[in-house]
Design a protein around this motif. Structure first.
Motif, PDB file in Angstrom:
ATOM      1  N   ILE A  87       0.864  -1.178   0.000  1.00 36.15           N
ATOM      2  CA  ILE A  87       0.000   0.000   0.000  1.00 36.15           C
ATOM      3  C   ILE A  87       0.899   1.226   0.000  1.00 36.15           C
ATOM      4  O   ILE A  87       1.792   1.352   0.849  1.00 36.15           O
ATOM      5  N   LEU A  88       0.665   2.100  -0.965  1.00 32.91           N
ATOM      6  CA  LEU A  88       1.426   3.340  -1.074  1.00 32.91           C
ATOM      7  C   LEU A  88       0.484   4.505  -0.794  1.00 32.91           C
ATOM      8  O   LEU A  88      -0.435   4.777  -1.567  1.00 32.91           O
ATOM      9  N   TYR A  89       0.697   5.165   0.334  1.00 32.29           N
ATOM     10  CA  TYR A  89      -0.115   6.322   0.711  1.00 32.29           C
ATOM     11  C   TYR A  89       0.528   7.575   0.115  1.00 32.29           C
ATOM     12  O   TYR A  89       1.707   7.852   0.365  1.00 32.29           O
ATOM     13  N   ILE A  90      -0.249   8.315  -0.651  1.00 34.92           N
ATOM     14  CA  ILE A  90       0.296   9.483  -1.347  1.00 34.92           C
ATOM     15  C   ILE A  90      -0.281  10.753  -0.722  1.00 34.92           C
ATOM     16  O   ILE A  90      -1.470  11.056  -0.862  1.00 34.92           O
ATOM     17  N   CYS A  91       0.575  11.484  -0.017  1.00 33.26           N
ATOM     18  CA  CYS A  91       0.179  12.741   0.621  1.00 33.26           C
ATOM     19  C   CYS A  91       0.402  13.896  -0.354  1.00 33.26           C
ATOM     20  O   CYS A  91       1.178  13.781  -1.303  1.00 33.26           O
ATOM     21  N   HIS A  92      -0.239  15.012  -0.080  1.00 39.85           N
ATOM     22  CA  HIS A  92      -0.092  16.166  -0.968  1.00 39.85           C
ATOM     23  C   HIS A  92       1.306  16.757  -0.887  1.00 39.85           C
ATOM     24  O   HIS A  92       1.966  16.982  -1.895  1.00 39.85           O
ATOM     25  N   GLY A  93       1.774  17.031   0.322  1.00 39.02           N
ATOM     26  CA  GLY A  93       3.056  17.706   0.511  1.00 39.02           C
ATOM     27  C   GLY A  93       2.849  19.135   0.973  1.00 39.02           C
ATOM     28  O   GLY A  93       1.800  19.739   0.730  1.00 39.02           O
ATOM     29  N   SER A  94       3.843  19.671   1.654  1.00 35.91           N
ATOM     30  CA  SER A  94       3.743  21.028   2.198  1.00 35.91           C
ATOM     31  C   SER A  94       5.131  21.635   2.301  1.00 35.91           C
ATOM     32  O   SER A  94       6.115  20.932   2.544  1.00 35.91           O
ATOM     33  N   ARG A  95       5.199  22.950   2.111  1.00 31.45           N
ATOM     34  CA  ARG A  95       6.470  23.651   2.326  1.00 31.45           C
ATOM     35  C   ARG A  95       6.765  23.797   3.820  1.00 31.45           C
ATOM     36  O   ARG A  95       7.890  24.097   4.203  1.00 31.45           O
ATOM     37  N   LYS A 120       7.479  22.366   7.281  1.00 31.15           N
ATOM     38  CA  LYS A 120       8.025  21.110   7.802  1.00 31.15           C
ATOM     39  C   LYS A 120       7.057  20.435   8.767  1.00 31.15           C
ATOM     40  O   LYS A 120       6.899  19.211   8.767  1.00 31.15           O
ATOM     41  N   LYS A 121       6.396  21.237   9.585  1.00 29.89           N
ATOM     42  CA  LYS A 121       5.459  20.688  10.561  1.00 29.89           C
ATOM     43  C   LYS A 121       4.323  19.948   9.865  1.00 29.89           C
ATOM     44  O   LYS A 121       3.857  18.908  10.342  1.00 29.89           O
ATOM     45  N   GLY A 122       3.876  20.467   8.723  1.00 29.30           N
ATOM     46  CA  GLY A 122       2.819  19.812   7.967  1.00 29.30           C
ATOM     47  C   GLY A 122       3.276  18.480   7.395  1.00 29.30           C
ATOM     48  O   GLY A 122       2.537  17.493   7.408  1.00 29.30           O
ATOM     49  N   GLN A 123       4.513  18.438   6.876  1.00 31.70           N
ATOM     50  CA  GLN A 123       5.072  17.184   6.361  1.00 31.70           C
ATOM     51  C   GLN A 123       5.153  16.135   7.466  1.00 31.70           C
ATOM     52  O   GLN A 123       4.764  14.977   7.281  1.00 31.70           O
ATOM     53  N   GLN A 124       5.667  16.556   8.611  1.00 30.81           N
ATOM     54  CA  GLN A 124       5.843  15.629   9.727  1.00 30.81           C
ATOM     55  C   GLN A 124       4.504  15.111  10.232  1.00 30.81           C
ATOM     56  O   GLN A 124       4.375  13.929  10.573  1.00 30.81           O
ATOM     57  N   ALA A 125       3.496  15.990  10.262  1.00 35.57           N
ATOM     58  CA  ALA A 125       2.172  15.573  10.727  1.00 35.57           C
ATOM     59  C   ALA A 125       1.575  14.530   9.790  1.00 35.57           C
ATOM     60  O   ALA A 125       0.973  13.544  10.240  1.00 35.57           O
ATOM     61  N   ALA A 126       1.739  14.736   8.481  1.00 36.89           N
ATOM     62  CA  ALA A 126       1.208  13.776   7.510  1.00 36.89           C
ATOM     63  C   ALA A 126       1.878  12.417   7.666  1.00 36.89           C
ATOM     64  O   ALA A 126       1.208  11.373   7.692  1.00 36.89           O
ATOM     65  N   LEU A 127       3.203  12.407   7.778  1.00 38.88           N
ATOM     66  CA  LEU A 127       3.924  11.141   7.919  1.00 38.88           C
ATOM     67  C   LEU A 127       3.586  10.450   9.236  1.00 38.88           C
ATOM     68  O   LEU A 127       3.422   9.222   9.279  1.00 38.88           O
ATOM     69  N   ALA A 128       3.468  11.224  10.308  1.00 45.40           N
ATOM     70  CA  ALA A 128       3.123  10.636  11.606  1.00 45.40           C
ATOM     71  C   ALA A 128       1.736  10.002  11.552  1.00 45.40           C
ATOM     72  O   ALA A 128       1.504   8.924  12.114  1.00 45.40           O
ATOM     73  N   PHE A 129       0.821  10.663  10.858  1.00 48.26           N
ATOM     74  CA  PHE A 129      -0.532  10.128  10.733  1.00 48.26           C
ATOM     75  C   PHE A 129      -0.517   8.823   9.946  1.00 48.26           C
ATOM     76  O   PHE A 129      -1.152   7.834  10.342  1.00 48.26           O
ATOM     77  N   ILE A 130       0.205   8.804   8.835  1.00 50.04           N
ATOM     78  CA  ILE A 130       0.264   7.599   8.009  1.00 50.04           C
ATOM     79  C   ILE A 130       0.921   6.454   8.776  1.00 50.04           C
ATOM     80  O   ILE A 130       0.505   5.291   8.669  1.00 50.04           O
ATOM     81  N   GLU A 131       1.937   6.761   9.575  1.00 48.30           N
ATOM     82  CA  GLU A 131       2.586   5.711  10.365  1.00 48.30           C
ATOM     83  C   GLU A 131       1.595   5.062  11.328  1.00 48.30           C
ATOM     84  O   GLU A 131       1.608   3.844  11.530  1.00 48.30           O
ATOM     85  N   LYS A 132       0.709   5.860  11.912  1.00 51.97           N
ATOM     86  CA  LYS A 132      -0.316   5.301  12.798  1.00 51.97           C
ATOM     87  C   LYS A 132      -1.319   4.470  12.000  1.00 51.97           C
ATOM     88  O   LYS A 132      -1.787   3.423  12.466  1.00 51.97           O
ATOM     89  N   THR A 133      -1.650   4.930  10.804  1.00 53.45           N
ATOM     90  CA  THR A 133      -2.567   4.177   9.952  1.00 53.45           C
ATOM     91  C   THR A 133      -1.968   2.830   9.574  1.00 53.45           C
ATOM     92  O   THR A 133      -2.663   1.813   9.529  1.00 53.45           O
ATOM     93  N   MET A 134      -0.670   2.811   9.314  1.00 53.15           N
ATOM     94  CA  MET A 134       0.004   1.567   8.933  1.00 53.15           C
ATOM     95  C   MET A 134      -0.136   0.496  10.013  1.00 53.15           C
ATOM     96  O   MET A 134      -0.215  -0.695   9.713  1.00 53.15           O
TER      97      MET A 134
END
Length: 253
Positions: A4-12, A14-28
């Motif tokens: 499963i490849l989760y594709i996030c939008h992305g953000s300039r 850093k806090k937004g990037q980290q929040a997205a990855l942290a959320f996906i890690e919990k989903t995993m």
């Protein structure tokens, strides 16, 4: 072996990037697929091509790609499929099944209402609510947001609910904010329908900081982490795997 490849939008931001990855890690942790990776469409790494390569390196024989986006729009319908198509060209024997974004779901409106009540326990019935969306030129996105507003009003019974968009379509946030403040409501709640803190949240904050009014303006937090979103993402992954829908890249792209 399925990935499963989760594709996030992305953000300039850093806090937004980290929040997205942290959320996906919990989903995993709530998903049983043996291979799971996260990547970004733009503005951050790893890219979609890097995410695909990582899945293949880990032994994937098929990839379920899930856009971690709120609604249907150009990114989900065009940009991500184009990037995936380019990345998969190196692996012609590996099928990729493309899933849906989160979409209109009552559970997301429940999260939105929770964010409202994080700001205030009791919302006055005469309060004005301004729902903020990212915005899109895609009419389907506008229709989806209208459904979200309708469900929100049904669940809260609040009557003074308006919509403003940050880009691509009207009514624009700043214009709708000005219109509402001209009515001089006692309380105005700004409710962003955005996943995480990022440039768009900062845009809202800057606009409110320079706004002069006697109205009490309450900025609610972004949607952020919530277990309900994990459940929806898992459902989208299962739906995509069962449906086995390939990439539908528009011919004009």
């Amino acid at each position: 072996m399925r990935a499963i490849l989760y594709i996030c939008h992305g953000s300039r931001v850093k806090k937004g990037q980290q929040a997205a990855l942290a959320f996906i890690e919990k989903t995993m942790r709530t998903e049983a697929a043996p291979i799971q990776e996260a990547c970004f469409l733009e503005l951050a790494d790893p890219s979609i091509a890097e995410g695909v390569a990582c899945c293949i390196e880990r032994g994937a024989t098929e990839i379920v790609a899930i856009p971690f986006l709120l609604l249907r729009a150009g990114h989900a319908n065009v940009d991500i499929p184009i990037e995936l198509q380019g990345a998969m060209a190196k692996y012609p024997d590996i099928p990729v099944y493309y899933g849906d974004p989160i979409g209109v779901d009552e559970r997301m409106v429940d999260v939105l209402i929770e964010r409202l009540h994080q700001t205030t326990e009791i919302v006055p019935k005469d309060a004005s609510i301004l729902l903020i969306g990212r915005g899109s030129s895609d009419p389907a996105t506008i229709d989806d947001f209208a459904d979200i507003k309708r469900i929100f009003q049904e669940k809260t019974t609040l009557q003074n609910v308006s919509v403003g968009y940050l880009a691509a379509c009207g009514p624009f946030f700043e214009e709708e904010l000005e219109r509402l403040l001209e009515q001089q409501p006692k309380n105005l709640y700004i409710l962003p329908y955005l996943l995480f803190t990022g440039i768009l949240m900062k845009t809202i904050e800057r606009t409110l900081q320079k706004t002069k009014t006697t109205t009490a303006i309450h900025l609610c937090p972004a949607l952020g982490y919530d277990p309900a979103i994990h459940a929806i993402l898992n459902e989208r992954a299962n739906e995509a795997a069962e449906r086995k829908r390939g990439l539908n890249v528009p011919h004009y792209a």
